[in-house]
Design a protein around this motif. Structure first.
Motif, PDB file in Angstrom:
ATOM      1  N   ALA A   1       0.810  -1.224   0.000  1.00 28.43           N
ATOM      2  CA  ALA A   1       0.000   0.000   0.000  1.00 28.43           C
ATOM      3  C   ALA A   1       0.842   1.272   0.000  1.00 28.43           C
ATOM      4  O   ALA A   1       0.351   2.320  -0.394  1.00 28.43           O
ATOM      5  CB  ALA A   1      -0.936   0.007   1.207  1.00 28.43           C
ATOM      6  N   THR A   2       2.121   1.191   0.418  1.00 34.85           N
ATOM      7  CA  THR A   2       2.902   2.413   0.583  1.00 34.85           C
ATOM      8  C   THR A   2       4.194   2.484  -0.220  1.00 34.85           C
ATOM      9  O   THR A   2       4.815   3.540  -0.270  1.00 34.85           O
ATOM     10  CB  THR A   2       3.280   2.597   2.067  1.00 34.85           C
ATOM     11  N   LEU A   3       4.600   1.435  -0.855  1.00 32.50           N
ATOM     12  CA  LEU A   3       5.909   1.452  -1.490  1.00 32.50           C
ATOM     13  C   LEU A   3       5.959   2.263  -2.784  1.00 32.50           C
ATOM     14  O   LEU A   3       4.947   2.536  -3.407  1.00 32.50           O
ATOM     15  CB  LEU A   3       6.406   0.029  -1.729  1.00 32.50           C
ATOM     16  N   THR A   4       7.186   2.639  -3.148  1.00 32.93           N
ATOM     17  CA  THR A   4       7.408   3.334  -4.416  1.00 32.93           C
ATOM     18  C   THR A   4       8.017   2.397  -5.446  1.00 32.93           C
ATOM     19  O   THR A   4       7.960   2.675  -6.629  1.00 32.93           O
ATOM     20  CB  THR A   4       8.333   4.560  -4.232  1.00 32.93           C
ATOM     21  N   GLU A   5       8.629   1.298  -4.991  1.00 27.52           N
ATOM     22  CA  GLU A   5       9.206   0.288  -5.880  1.00 27.52           C
ATOM     23  C   GLU A   5       8.720  -1.084  -5.440  1.00 27.52           C
ATOM     24  O   GLU A   5       8.846  -1.445  -4.280  1.00 27.52           O
ATOM     25  CB  GLU A   5      10.734   0.307  -5.832  1.00 27.52           C
ATOM     26  N   LEU A   6       8.166  -1.839  -6.376  1.00 25.92           N
ATOM     27  CA  LEU A   6       7.703  -3.195  -6.102  1.00 25.92           C
ATOM     28  C   LEU A   6       8.637  -4.157  -6.820  1.00 25.92           C
ATOM     29  O   LEU A   6       8.632  -4.240  -8.043  1.00 25.92           O
ATOM     30  CB  LEU A   6       6.266  -3.376  -6.591  1.00 25.92           C
ATOM     31  N   LYS A   7       9.494  -4.846  -6.049  1.00 24.90           N
ATOM     32  CA  LYS A   7      10.442  -5.809  -6.592  1.00 24.90           C
ATOM     33  C   LYS A   7      10.353  -7.057  -5.740  1.00 24.90           C
ATOM     34  O   LYS A   7      10.882  -7.104  -4.637  1.00 24.90           O
ATOM     35  CB  LYS A   7      11.870  -5.259  -6.543  1.00 24.90           C
ATOM     36  N   ILE A   8       9.644  -8.071  -6.244  1.00 19.34           N
ATOM     37  CA  ILE A   8       9.443  -9.297  -5.484  1.00 19.34           C
ATOM     38  C   ILE A   8       9.683 -10.493  -6.400  1.00 19.34           C
ATOM     39  O   ILE A   8       9.301 -10.486  -7.562  1.00 19.34           O
ATOM     40  CB  ILE A   8       8.013  -9.368  -4.897  1.00 19.34           C
TER      41      ILE A   8
ATOM     42  N   ASN B   1      -2.476   2.600  -3.159  1.00 15.07           N
ATOM     43  CA  ASN B   1      -1.151   3.178  -3.350  1.00 15.07           C
ATOM     44  C   ASN B   1      -1.212   4.333  -4.345  1.00 15.07           C
ATOM     45  O   ASN B   1      -1.804   4.208  -5.410  1.00 15.07           O
ATOM     46  CB  ASN B   1      -0.203   2.090  -3.853  1.00 15.07           C
ATOM     47  N   SER B   2      -0.563   5.428  -4.009  1.00 18.57           N
ATOM     48  CA  SER B   2      -0.506   6.564  -4.938  1.00 18.57           C
ATOM     49  C   SER B   2       0.936   6.959  -5.237  1.00 18.57           C
ATOM     50  O   SER B   2       1.181   8.000  -5.831  1.00 18.57           O
ATOM     51  CB  SER B   2      -1.261   7.761  -4.354  1.00 18.57           C
ATOM     52  N   THR B   3       1.900   6.121  -4.827  1.00 20.40           N
ATOM     53  CA  THR B   3       3.309   6.484  -4.954  1.00 20.40           C
ATOM     54  C   THR B   3       4.140   5.526  -5.794  1.00 20.40           C
ATOM     55  O   THR B   3       5.314   5.782  -6.028  1.00 20.40           O
ATOM     56  CB  THR B   3       3.951   6.558  -3.551  1.00 20.40           C
ATOM     57  N   LEU B   4       3.566   4.436  -6.256  1.00 18.66           N
ATOM     58  CA  LEU B   4       4.335   3.394  -6.938  1.00 18.66           C
ATOM     59  C   LEU B   4       4.857   3.868  -8.289  1.00 18.66           C
ATOM     60  O   LEU B   4       4.090   4.209  -9.178  1.00 18.66           O
ATOM     61  CB  LEU B   4       3.475   2.142  -7.111  1.00 18.66           C
ATOM     62  N   ARG B   5       6.185   3.881  -8.431  1.00 19.04           N
ATOM     63  CA  ARG B   5       6.822   4.337  -9.659  1.00 19.04           C
ATOM     64  C   ARG B   5       7.487   3.205 -10.441  1.00 19.04           C
ATOM     65  O   ARG B   5       7.681   3.313 -11.631  1.00 19.04           O
ATOM     66  CB  ARG B   5       7.863   5.413  -9.343  1.00 19.04           C
TER      67      ARG B   5
ATOM     68  N   ALA C   1      -3.075  -4.770 -14.633  1.00 14.39           N
ATOM     69  CA  ALA C   1      -3.507  -3.742 -15.590  1.00 14.39           C
ATOM     70  C   ALA C   1      -4.720  -2.980 -15.069  1.00 14.39           C
ATOM     71  O   ALA C   1      -4.805  -1.755 -15.187  1.00 14.39           O
ATOM     72  CB  ALA C   1      -3.827  -4.388 -16.939  1.00 14.39           C
ATOM     73  N   SER C   2      -5.650  -3.696 -14.462  1.00 13.90           N
ATOM     74  CA  SER C   2      -6.835  -3.065 -13.889  1.00 13.90           C
ATOM     75  C   SER C   2      -6.449  -2.116 -12.754  1.00 13.90           C
ATOM     76  O   SER C   2      -6.979  -1.006 -12.651  1.00 13.90           O
ATOM     77  CB  SER C   2      -7.794  -4.141 -13.384  1.00 13.90           C
ATOM     78  N   ALA C   3      -5.515  -2.540 -11.902  1.00 10.53           N
ATOM     79  CA  ALA C   3      -5.057  -1.686 -10.807  1.00 10.53           C
ATOM     80  C   ALA C   3      -4.360  -0.441 -11.339  1.00 10.53           C
ATOM     81  O   ALA C   3      -4.566   0.665 -10.827  1.00 10.53           O
ATOM     82  CB  ALA C   3      -4.130  -2.454  -9.880  1.00 10.53           C
ATOM     83  N   ILE C   4      -3.543  -0.609 -12.372  1.00 14.03           N
ATOM     84  CA  ILE C   4      -2.846   0.536 -12.967  1.00 14.03           C
ATOM     85  C   ILE C   4      -3.867   1.530 -13.514  1.00 14.03           C
ATOM     86  O   ILE C   4      -3.731   2.738 -13.340  1.00 14.03           O
ATOM     87  CB  ILE C   4      -1.870   0.068 -14.067  1.00 14.03           C
ATOM     88  N   ALA C   5      -4.900   1.018 -14.150  1.00  8.76           N
ATOM     89  CA  ALA C   5      -5.930   1.886 -14.723  1.00  8.76           C
ATOM     90  C   ALA C   5      -6.739   2.602 -13.642  1.00  8.76           C
ATOM     91  O   ALA C   5      -6.966   3.802 -13.716  1.00  8.76           O
ATOM     92  CB  ALA C   5      -6.865   1.070 -15.615  1.00  8.76           C
ATOM     93  N   LYS C   6      -7.171   1.865 -12.616  1.00 10.97           N
ATOM     94  CA  LYS C   6      -8.043   2.436 -11.582  1.00 10.97           C
ATOM     95  C   LYS C   6      -7.307   3.339 -10.603  1.00 10.97           C
ATOM     96  O   LYS C   6      -7.838   4.360 -10.182  1.00 10.97           O
ATOM     97  CB  LYS C   6      -8.730   1.317 -10.796  1.00 10.97           C
ATOM     98  N   ALA C   7      -6.096   2.949 -10.212  1.00  9.54           N
ATOM     99  CA  ALA C   7      -5.366   3.688  -9.177  1.00  9.54           C
ATOM    100  C   ALA C   7      -4.632   4.898  -9.738  1.00  9.54           C
ATOM    101  O   ALA C   7      -4.178   5.742  -8.986  1.00  9.54           O
ATOM    102  CB  ALA C   7      -4.382   2.767  -8.464  1.00  9.54           C
ATOM    103  N   ARG C   8      -4.498   4.944 -11.044  1.00  7.33           N
ATOM    104  CA  ARG C   8      -3.744   6.013 -11.683  1.00  7.33           C
ATOM    105  C   ARG C   8      -2.347   6.139 -11.067  1.00  7.33           C
ATOM    106  O   ARG C   8      -1.910   7.201 -10.636  1.00  7.33           O
ATOM    107  CB  ARG C   8      -4.488   7.331 -11.625  1.00  7.33           C
ATOM    108  N   LEU C   9      -1.673   4.993 -10.999  1.00  7.88           N
ATOM    109  CA  LEU C   9      -0.338   4.916 -10.413  1.00  7.88           C
ATOM    110  C   LEU C   9       0.662   5.746 -11.224  1.00  7.88           C
ATOM    111  O   LEU C   9       0.597   5.749 -12.453  1.00  7.88           O
ATOM    112  CB  LEU C   9       0.135   3.467 -10.365  1.00  7.88           C
ATOM    113  N   PRO C  10       1.593   6.418 -10.571  1.00 10.91           N
ATOM    114  CA  PRO C  10       2.589   7.212 -11.297  1.00 10.91           C
ATOM    115  C   PRO C  10       3.753   6.363 -11.817  1.00 10.91           C
ATOM    116  O   PRO C  10       4.913   6.715 -11.642  1.00 10.91           O
ATOM    117  CB  PRO C  10       3.048   8.219 -10.239  1.00 10.91           C
ATOM    118  N   LEU C  11       3.435   5.239 -12.442  1.00 10.76           N
ATOM    119  CA  LEU C  11       4.469   4.312 -12.924  1.00 10.76           C
ATOM    120  C   LEU C  11       5.356   4.941 -13.979  1.00 10.76           C
ATOM    121  O   LEU C  11       4.882   5.597 -14.895  1.00 10.76           O
ATOM    122  CB  LEU C  11       3.817   3.072 -13.535  1.00 10.76           C
TER     123      LEU C  11
END
Length: 163
Positions: A68-75, A93-97, A115-125
């Motif tokens: 919910a809070t990370l800026t980088e998701l690497k798993i 999350n509003s910070t994931l880049r 893809a759905s999350a990227i569309a709905k959350a408007r992530l700053p990827l």
């Protein structure tokens, strides 16, 4: 009333993409206090000596607050179930880049949820690395549609070595 559940272990079942999405939505609920979930497990083998092999099960534990809070998701070692659940949590999350899910077992169900999350959350990827997974042309199309719908200013996308 708050759901006091701290850890959810759901590997080894067949609840499918809809079931995992429903679990993710429940985890995202403001009354849920879940701290971590395990959706898949890896069997690890280790040589212990003279022709003996030790087998242990290693769980892929994902911390809810991190998603919910990370800026980088690497798993590493993720499959569709984890990604489907994580995608629901990403809506907070509003910070994931950066997302790096290289060489996992990510297939079309997982990438469609992402893809759905990227569309709905408007992530700053800005960076999305999904190489070495099991994503087909259908999954790639869903991903591109999600990126466009979310208005991402994506600078780097890697989909090499997929199904």
């Amino acid at each position: 009333k708050v759901l006091p559940l701290k850890k959810l272990i759901i590997h080894g079942n067949s609840i499918g993409a809809d079931g995992y999405a429903a679990l993710g939505a429940a985890i995202r609920h403001d009354r849920c206090r879940l701290e971590e979930f395990v959706a898949t497990a890896q069997l690890k083998e280790r040589k212990t000596g003279q022709n003996r092999v030790s087998k242990t099960e290693e769980h892929n534990v994902v911390a809810v607050s991190d998603i919910a809070t990370l800026t980088e998701l690497k798993i590493d070692f993720l499959a569709d179930p984890e990604v489907i659940i994580m995608s629901e949590i990403l809506l907070l999350n509003s910070t994931l880049r950066t997302i790096e899910l290289k060489k996992n077992k990510l297939g079309d169900d997982g990438v469609e949820a992402l893809a759905s999350a990227i569309a709905k959350a408007r992530l700053p990827l800005r960076t999305l690395h999904l190489e070495g997974n099991q994503i087909s042309a259908d999954g790639a199309v869903a991903l591109i549609n999600g990126i466009i719908a979310g208005g991402c200013a994506l600078e780097e996308l890697t989909l090499a070595e997929n199904a």
